[in-house]
Motif scaffolding. Structure first.
Motif, short mmCIF file in Angstrom:
data_model
loop_
_atom_site.label_atom_id
_atom_site.label_comp_id
_atom_site.label_asym_id
_atom_site.label_seq_id
_atom_site.Cartn_x
_atom_site.Cartn_y
_atom_site.Cartn_z
N ALA A 31 0.82 -1.21 0.00
CA ALA A 31 0.00 0.00 0.00
C ALA A 31 0.85 1.26 0.00
O ALA A 31 0.35 2.35 -0.31
N GLY A 32 2.14 1.14 0.34
CA GLY A 32 2.99 2.30 0.43
C GLY A 32 2.63 3.20 1.61
O GLY A 32 2.85 4.39 1.59
N ASP A 33 2.04 2.60 2.65
CA ASP A 33 1.59 3.33 3.84
C ASP A 33 2.18 2.68 5.08
O ASP A 33 1.73 1.63 5.51
N PRO A 34 3.20 3.31 5.69
CA PRO A 34 3.84 2.71 6.86
C PRO A 34 2.94 2.65 8.09
O PRO A 34 3.27 1.98 9.06
N ASP A 35 1.83 3.35 8.07
CA ASP A 35 0.91 3.35 9.21
C ASP A 35 -0.31 2.45 9.00
O ASP A 35 -1.19 2.39 9.87
N ALA A 36 -0.36 1.75 7.89
CA ALA A 36 -1.51 0.88 7.60
C ALA A 36 -1.56 -0.26 8.62
O ALA A 36 -0.54 -0.74 9.09
N CYS A 37 -2.77 -0.65 8.97
CA CYS A 37 -3.00 -1.76 9.90
C CYS A 37 -3.75 -2.87 9.17
O CYS A 37 -4.41 -2.63 8.16
N VAL A 38 -3.66 -4.07 9.70
CA VAL A 38 -4.34 -5.22 9.11
C VAL A 38 -5.81 -4.91 8.87
O VAL A 38 -6.38 -5.25 7.83
#
Length: 79
Positions: A31-38
């Motif tokens: 996703a290119g998002d280091p803060d994404a969660c499951v």
């Protein structure tokens, strides 16, 4: 419309934790998002036995609608 379901078995929190950590890292990278969660990538979570605990922790959302915990934070809560 497809529904994405995450099912966590009660085989062992340690094993589930490792698998979920790897899954979350892979999803963040894709996703290119280091803060994404499951929970950002699934519509529904279910768990059998002890697997229900991380399911609940990962899919609890705050007032802003974002998941409260990443898998790493959820595992620290279980330790």
């Amino acid at each position: 419309m497809a529904v994405r379901v995450l099912s966590i078995d009660a085989a062992g929190i340690d094993l589930a934790g490792v698998a979920l950590s790897r899954l979350e890292a892979s999803l963040r990278k894709q996703a290119g998002d280091p803060d994404a969660c499951v929970a950002d990538f699934f519509d529904l979570a279910a768990g059998s036995g002890a697997g229900g605990v991380p399911s609940a922790l990962l899919f609890t959302r705050g007032h802003d609608g974002r998941p409260l915990l990443s898998i790493a934070k959820a595992l620290r809560q279980l330790a």
